[in-house]
Design an enzyme around this catalytic site. Structure first.
Site, mmCIF file in Angstrom:
data_model
loop_
_atom_site.group_PDB
_atom_site.id
_atom_site.type_symbol
_atom_site.label_atom_id
_atom_site.label_comp_id
_atom_site.label_asym_id
_atom_site.label_seq_id
_atom_site.Cartn_x
_atom_site.Cartn_y
_atom_site.Cartn_z
ATOM 1 N N LYS A 11 0.813 -1.212 0.000
ATOM 2 C CA LYS A 11 0.000 0.000 0.000
ATOM 3 C C LYS A 11 0.859 1.280 0.000
ATOM 4 O O LYS A 11 2.064 1.230 0.259
ATOM 5 C CB LYS A 11 -0.923 -0.034 1.231
ATOM 6 C CG LYS A 11 -1.939 -1.189 1.191
ATOM 7 C CD LYS A 11 -2.900 -1.149 2.385
ATOM 8 C CE LYS A 11 -3.920 -2.275 2.328
ATOM 9 N NZ LYS A 11 -4.897 -2.222 3.446
ATOM 10 N N TYR A 51 -12.444 -2.168 -3.546
ATOM 11 C CA TYR A 51 -12.930 -2.268 -2.167
ATOM 12 C C TYR A 51 -14.455 -2.157 -2.074
ATOM 13 O O TYR A 51 -14.987 -1.835 -1.014
ATOM 14 C CB TYR A 51 -12.254 -1.217 -1.282
ATOM 15 C CG TYR A 51 -10.877 -1.627 -0.789
ATOM 16 C CD1 TYR A 51 -10.705 -2.754 0.025
ATOM 17 C CD2 TYR A 51 -9.745 -0.900 -1.121
ATOM 18 C CE1 TYR A 51 -9.463 -3.137 0.488
ATOM 19 C CE2 TYR A 51 -8.479 -1.276 -0.653
ATOM 20 C CZ TYR A 51 -8.347 -2.397 0.150
ATOM 21 O OH TYR A 51 -7.112 -2.771 0.614
ATOM 22 N N ASN A 114 -1.888 0.269 6.725
ATOM 23 C CA ASN A 114 -1.336 -0.963 7.296
ATOM 24 C C ASN A 114 -0.497 -1.770 6.301
ATOM 25 O O ASN A 114 -0.373 -2.980 6.411
ATOM 26 C CB ASN A 114 -2.441 -1.801 7.952
ATOM 27 C CG ASN A 114 -3.525 -2.210 6.977
ATOM 28 O OD1 ASN A 114 -3.424 -1.935 5.784
ATOM 29 N ND2 ASN A 114 -4.546 -2.884 7.474
ATOM 30 N N HIS A 117 -2.177 -5.450 1.579
ATOM 31 C CA HIS A 117 -3.468 -6.125 1.426
ATOM 32 C C HIS A 117 -3.192 -7.567 1.029
ATOM 33 O O HIS A 117 -2.246 -7.825 0.285
ATOM 34 C CB HIS A 117 -4.312 -5.470 0.321
ATOM 35 C CG HIS A 117 -5.422 -6.363 -0.189
ATOM 36 N ND1 HIS A 117 -6.640 -6.429 0.437
ATOM 37 C CD2 HIS A 117 -5.465 -7.267 -1.198
ATOM 38 C CE1 HIS A 117 -7.401 -7.333 -0.197
ATOM 39 N NE2 HIS A 117 -6.702 -7.837 -1.193
ATOM 40 N N GLU A 128 -9.603 -11.251 -7.446
ATOM 41 C CA GLU A 128 -8.714 -10.094 -7.264
ATOM 42 C C GLU A 128 -7.507 -10.173 -8.207
ATOM 43 O O GLU A 128 -7.043 -9.148 -8.701
ATOM 44 C CB GLU A 128 -8.254 -10.017 -5.800
ATOM 45 C CG GLU A 128 -9.400 -9.649 -4.851
ATOM 46 C CD GLU A 128 -8.979 -9.570 -3.394
ATOM 47 O OE1 GLU A 128 -7.776 -9.766 -3.086
ATOM 48 O OE2 GLU A 128 -9.850 -9.296 -2.549
HETATM 49 P P1 ATP Z 1 -6.985 -6.075 3.487
HETATM 50 O O1 ATP Z 1 -8.351 -6.355 2.896
HETATM 51 O O2 ATP Z 1 -6.430 -4.714 3.088
HETATM 52 O O3 ATP Z 1 -6.030 -7.185 3.265
HETATM 53 P P2 ATP Z 1 -7.944 -6.894 6.054
HETATM 54 O O4 ATP Z 1 -8.594 -8.020 5.321
HETATM 55 O O5 ATP Z 1 -7.022 -7.210 7.190
HETATM 56 O O6 ATP Z 1 -7.128 -5.968 5.070
HETATM 57 P P3 ATP Z 1 -10.489 -5.538 6.000
HETATM 58 O O7 ATP Z 1 -11.466 -5.682 7.103
HETATM 59 O O8 ATP Z 1 -10.729 -6.263 4.723
HETATM 60 O O9 ATP Z 1 -9.029 -5.882 6.587
HETATM 61 O O10 ATP Z 1 -10.346 -3.977 5.711
HETATM 62 C C1 ATP Z 1 -9.778 -3.518 4.498
HETATM 63 C C2 ATP Z 1 -8.857 -2.353 4.777
HETATM 64 O O11 ATP Z 1 -9.643 -1.259 5.251
HETATM 65 C C3 ATP Z 1 -7.835 -2.579 5.903
HETATM 66 O O12 ATP Z 1 -6.667 -3.228 5.489
HETATM 67 C C4 ATP Z 1 -7.539 -1.166 6.325
HETATM 68 O O13 ATP Z 1 -6.646 -0.525 5.399
HETATM 69 C C5 ATP Z 1 -8.913 -0.517 6.211
HETATM 70 N N1 ATP Z 1 -9.646 -0.592 7.487
HETATM 71 C C6 ATP Z 1 -10.208 -1.684 8.063
HETATM 72 N N2 ATP Z 1 -10.800 -1.398 9.239
HETATM 73 C C7 ATP Z 1 -10.600 -0.072 9.410
HETATM 74 C C8 ATP Z 1 -10.976 0.871 10.424
HETATM 75 N N3 ATP Z 1 -11.672 0.490 11.505
HETATM 76 N N4 ATP Z 1 -10.600 2.158 10.259
HETATM 77 C C9 ATP Z 1 -9.900 2.567 9.178
HETATM 78 N N5 ATP Z 1 -9.532 1.745 8.169
HETATM 79 C C10 ATP Z 1 -9.868 0.449 8.290
HETATM 80 MG MG MG Z 2 -9.779 -7.696 3.565
#
Ligand code: ATP
Ligand code: MG
Length: 140
Positions: A11, A51, A114, A117, A128
């Protein structure tokens, strides 16, 4: 266990801090092979579509803005159990909860920024990967 492929995205918070190589080393050390990779600039339309599943979540608009705030590196990782293996090396979404030595524990700035992804199921991985790559761009 079977050989799988999963989609990974390094990211903008990580590309900005020049961490692509360090993150790729974690994948390779874990036995994941980078079989496709490109550095691209996402548009709001592309990030929003990627997303789409999070459209109703309160953080959706901020997430899309963050994902277009700089280049990303999209990549296909291949290996035994690649989907789960990648989720393991990424660590929990919130870096404060991620286990030591995971990518997010080492490098993430926040729950949003973070660093990586990773696809969360084999079915999502297939979709994806097809979202970003033609079959001819994937070279095991
Ligand atoms: P990713 O899909 O990016 O691999 P993930 O599966 O661990 O991450 P998801 O729940 O799918 O997490 O959320 C997608 C992305 O949205 C997260 O990686 C983060 O960048 C963002 N995100 C998730 N929860 C929050 C939150 N509470 N506040 C802000 N951003 C968030
Ligand atoms: Mg995810």
């Amino acid at each position: 266990m079977a050989v799988e492929r999963t989609l990974s995205i390094i990211k903008p918070d990580a590309t900005r801090r020049n961490l692509t190589g360090k993150i790729n080393a974690v994948f390779e050390d874990a036995g994941l092979r980078i079989v496709a990779q490109k550095r691209i600039q996402l548009t709001p339309a592309t990030a929003g579509a990627f997303y789409e599943v999070h459209k109703e979540r309160p953080f959706y608009n901020d997430l899309v803005s963050f994902m277009v705030s700089g280049p990303v590196v999209v990549q296909v990782l291949q290996g035994e159990n690649a989907v789960a293996k990648n989720r393991e090396v990424m660590g929990a979404t919130d870096p404060k909860k991620a286990e030591a030595h995971t990518i997010r524990a080492q490098f993430a700035e926040s729950i949003e920024a973070n660093s990586v992804h990773g696809s969360d199921s084999l079915e999502n991985a297939k979709n994806e990967i097809a979202f970003f790559f033609a079959g001819t761009e994937i070279l095991p």
